[in-house]
Structure formats: C-alpha cells, structure tokens
Design a protein around this motif. Structure first.
Motif, PDB file in Angstrom:
ATOM      1  N   THR A  55       0.957  -1.362  -0.025  1.00  0.00           N
ATOM      2  CA  THR A  55      -0.034  -0.030   0.132  1.00  0.00           C
ATOM      3  C   THR A  55       0.890   1.422   0.102  1.00  0.00           C
ATOM      4  O   THR A  55       0.709   2.158  -0.912  1.00  0.00           O
ATOM      5  N   GLU A  56       1.767   1.417   0.816  1.00  0.00           N
ATOM      6  CA  GLU A  56       2.545   2.670   1.033  1.00  0.00           C
ATOM      7  C   GLU A  56       3.888   2.463   1.523  1.00  0.00           C
ATOM      8  O   GLU A  56       4.023   1.515   2.350  1.00  0.00           O
ATOM      9  N   GLU A  97      -0.576  -4.044 -12.159  1.00  0.00           N
ATOM     10  CA  GLU A  97      -2.060  -3.527 -11.806  1.00  0.00           C
ATOM     11  C   GLU A  97      -2.039  -3.020 -10.752  1.00  0.00           C
ATOM     12  O   GLU A  97      -1.464  -3.226  -9.531  1.00  0.00           O
ATOM     13  N   PHE A  98      -2.906  -1.910 -10.673  1.00  0.00           N
ATOM     14  CA  PHE A  98      -3.235  -0.948  -9.594  1.00  0.00           C
ATOM     15  C   PHE A  98      -2.136  -0.131  -8.977  1.00  0.00           C
ATOM     16  O   PHE A  98      -1.883  -0.404  -7.639  1.00  0.00           O
ATOM     17  N   PRO A  99      -1.139   0.561  -9.658  1.00  0.00           N
ATOM     18  CA  PRO A  99      -0.268   1.427  -8.982  1.00  0.00           C
ATOM     19  C   PRO A  99      -1.087   2.307  -8.109  1.00  0.00           C
ATOM     20  O   PRO A  99      -2.209   2.870  -8.207  1.00  0.00           O
ATOM     21  N   PHE A 126      -0.275  -2.129  -6.214  1.00  0.00           N
ATOM     22  CA  PHE A 126      -0.949  -2.859  -5.239  1.00  0.00           C
ATOM     23  C   PHE A 126      -1.061  -4.576  -5.551  1.00  0.00           C
ATOM     24  O   PHE A 126      -0.978  -5.317  -4.927  1.00  0.00           O
ATOM     25  N   LEU A 127      -1.692  -4.716  -6.716  1.00  0.00           N
ATOM     26  CA  LEU A 127      -2.109  -5.792  -7.281  1.00  0.00           C
ATOM     27  C   LEU A 127      -1.072  -6.755  -7.984  1.00  0.00           C
ATOM     28  O   LEU A 127      -1.187  -7.814  -8.056  1.00  0.00           O
ATOM     29  N   GLY A 128      -0.026  -5.887  -8.566  1.00  0.00           N
ATOM     30  CA  GLY A 128       1.174  -6.633  -8.929  1.00  0.00           C
ATOM     31  C   GLY A 128       2.185  -6.868  -8.076  1.00  0.00           C
ATOM     32  O   GLY A 128       3.216  -7.722  -7.992  1.00  0.00           O
ATOM     33  N   ASN A 129       1.935  -6.826  -6.582  1.00  0.00           N
ATOM     34  CA  ASN A 129       2.565  -7.057  -5.405  1.00  0.00           C
ATOM     35  C   ASN A 129       4.268  -6.789  -5.775  1.00  0.00           C
ATOM     36  O   ASN A 129       4.993  -7.444  -5.751  1.00  0.00           O
ATOM     37  N   GLU A 130       4.447  -5.340  -6.025  1.00  0.00           N
ATOM     38  CA  GLU A 130       5.606  -4.743  -6.261  1.00  0.00           C
ATOM     39  C   GLU A 130       5.883  -3.417  -5.785  1.00  0.00           C
ATOM     40  O   GLU A 130       4.894  -2.810  -5.713  1.00  0.00           O
TER      41      GLU A 130
END
Length: 392
Positions: free
Chosen positions: A32-33, A362-364, A381-385
C-alpha cells in the motif's frame, strides 16, 4: 528477488532534462505505502498477504538494490498508510478497522516490534495519516467511520523519542475520507471526501464550475451514479484544542473551508511552499490545482487548472524536483489490467502537461519520496511490487 529495470526517456523540467531509472522489487503481499527511514538505510512497505494477514516488509538499502531483511506482523486488518512521527523514533500505521498502530522504529526494523493499537471507532476504515512537523499531533483519514471522519490524536512525545497517544476527537468529513495531508508550516490540514450530498454540493464554493461540481460520477462501470466530492481545509490549532468532551458542532467549527472537488477526489498533496494544492479526481482522470490562500479567502475562484493525467482512475500523487514536477499513479483499478505512472511538468504553471508515462503492473497506488529527495517509491498493489524511481 525479481528486479525490473527500465530507462525512461528524457523528461523536460525547469532544470536540465532528467532520465529516471525504474527498479521493481517483489513484496510479500499487496503493498500500500512505502516509507524510507531518515538515514536512508531502510524502506518499510505496508502489505497485505495471501494469508489474510498484514504487516510491514523491511528492505535494507544497498548501493545497487533493495534487500528484504524482515517482516513485521500487524494482524488481520489491512495495513495502509505509514508515517514516522517527526522528532521521534515511533511509527504509526493505519490498520483499517483496528485504528492506528504505533510501533518503535528500531524493533520494527528487526520484525520484533510490539504494536500498540489505538482504535478509531466502529468500522473506522483507518487509512492514511498525516503528522504535524513538530510531532505533536496526528490526523487519521477514517474512510468509513461515521460515513467518513478525520481522527485527531495528541501524541505527547517524550525525550526518549516515544509517543503517548491520546485520542481527542473526530472531525466529520463525509462521505468516505481516503486522503489527508498537513501543510509544510503545520497550520492547516487538507482532507478529501469522495462524495457529498447533491444539495450540499450546490451550496458550496465551486458550484457552477464544470471541473468541480459534477453529477453522474461513478466508481466503476456498473455502479450507481453519484455527485461530486469535496476538499476540506481544517485549522490545526483549532483541531488540537478539541477534547473528548467536545461536541460534533465544536469539531465542525475547525473546518475553515469546503469546496466542491470533482468526481471521487482521493488524494491531496501540497507544494513545498504551501501555496498550491493538488487533488486527484479519480473519476475525472484529472488533477485539480487549487490556490491554497484562495481556498480560505475566495474559495469560489480557488481552482487554477485541471490537468488530464494521461491514464485512468488516478490515485496517488507526489511532488518532486522542488515542486516543479508531479508523479501521478493512474490506477486503472475499475477496468482491470495494468496502469501507469505519469510525470507532469509543472515548471510552467500555464502549461502543465504530461511529459512521460511509465507502464506499471495492476493498480499503482501510492507514491512517497526518500528522505534526501533522490528516489520516489510507487506501490503496485495488485502486482505485489514496489517500484523505485530515481534520476540516472
């Protein structure tokens, strides 16, 4: 650990053109942050794992890469915003319906901290946080509590760098409060609410301004139509004077201004000199630019411009290059698929434009900056990165 390297073309700013390198690092869950420690040696990233547990990934900064060295558990509620309280050694994390968790920094770096939770009410949805520069007060964007409110916490820091938090009050900021920041001088808090009642929107400054008063706003293609959101300007001194005995009316009186703010405003950033505010209007694919002083003296004419972001559903934003450039995370969260990050050149206030886009997973989501200003951190977020962007 996967490392993705991409080199962006030159970005024209007021200073000589820059080239940014982008490195990607895998996180243990949905990030998230991110927060870099003041000494520049560690990066902490709030994450939610596949095991329905949240925590903080701890990365050590090395000359060539980030190396994950620890994981700090936080429980079952999603971990969201993270800040280091100024002039202390204490972290604060928004942990959704559990409120705010306070942790000693040194123990967190080893994954051994014992978190102290401070509830923010029933189903509060505590997310993002903003501390005053003197480290005395913390403001919490409670997205869903009482339809959206801003929690006020007195921190009472001691000489050892620890805090002794005391909840003071909740300032109503309906409906849905996903973003908050504090002015550089610590005198003002700026928060955004995603939706406001149509009859209220028609009475607020910004009424009749096409970029601000909006109808037909939607969160996703199949969702129902809603009115615009709102930007709140709050007096820090008045908020700090609230107590547990203060009435809701006392809390409302801390709000100096409310202004219509387009479809689904979700994040707000303030320029280094405190003169300008930037708000992501997620449902309009624009960044709204406000004159901070005019918000209080002439709010109906405070809007300076509305900048297209070059992508869908912008969320996080962060100023860099001494406030002459803005990085925006175009989340594309409702359509699905990859998003992007857009670099907006602010060096000519009359011609703010997107100068470069960076493809992402997905989802920066959220953007923060290193202590020395040399690096930007973008969570996917959705890219786990976690993406690290820095001048070449």
């Amino acid at each position: 650990m996967r490392i993705l390297l991409a080199v962006l073309t030159a970005i024209a700013l007021s200073a000589p053109a820059q080239t940014l390198q982008v490195h990607g690092y895998t996180t243990t869950g949905h990030p998230t942050e991110a927060l870099e420690t003041p000494d520049g040696q560690y990066v902490l990233v709030t994450v939610d794992t596949a095991q329905h547990a949240s925590g903080i990934d701890v990365f050590r900064v090395t000359p060539k890469k980030l190396e994950r060295v620890a994981f700090q558990p936080l429980g079952s509620e999603p971990a969201q915003g993270i800040v280091l309280i100024p002039r202390t050694h204490t972290l604060a994390v928004g942990v959704s319906n559990s409120g705010v968790a306070f942790l000693p920094l040194e123990d967190t770096l080893r994954g051994k901290a014992k978190a102290m939770a401070l509830p923010q009410g029933d189903r509060s949805g505590s997310g993002y946080l903003a501390a005053t520069p003197d480290g005395r007060f913390l403001f919490v964007a409670n997205e869903y509590g009482d339809r959206g409110n801003l929690g006020v916490i007195a921190l009472h820091p001691d000489a050892a760098g620890q805090v002794h938090p005391e909840p003071l009050a909740h300032i109503p900021t309906p409906s849905a409060t996903p973003g908050v920041t504090v002015s550089p001088d610590g005198s003002r808090v700026y928060a955004v609410g995603e939706v406001i009642a149509p009859q209220a929107a028609a009475q607020l400054p910004g009424h009749g301004v096409p970029e601000l008063e909006r109808s037909g706003c939607v969160q996703a293609s199949a969702s129902r139509s809603m009115p615009n959101g709102v930007l709140y300007v709050i007096d820090v001194a008045a908020a700090a004077a609230l107590t547990a005995a203060s009435s809701p009316q006392d809390a409302r009186q801390t709000v100096l201004a409310r202004v219509d703010s387009g479809c689904s405003p979700v994040r707000v950033a303030v320029s280094p000199d405190g003169a300008t505010l930037y708000v992501t209007a997620r449902g309009d694919n624009r960044v709204l630019v406000f004159d901070a002083r005019a918000l209080e003296t002439d709010p109906g004419h405070a809007l300076r411009q509305a900048i297209p972001t070059g992508g869908e559903a912008p969320v996080g934003l962060h100023l860099f290059a001494d406030g002459k450039a803005l990085l925006v995370a175009n989340s594309n969260r409702f359509a699905g698929g990859p998003g992007n990050a857009a670099v907006i050149d602010l060096s000519d206030a009359a011609k703010s434009t997107v100068r470069q886009t960076v493809k992402t997973g997905e989802f920066p989501r959220n953007i923060t900056q290193s202590a020395d200003g040399a690096r930007l951190y973008l969570t996917i977020f959705l890219g786990n990165e976690l993406l690290v962007l820095q001048p070449q």
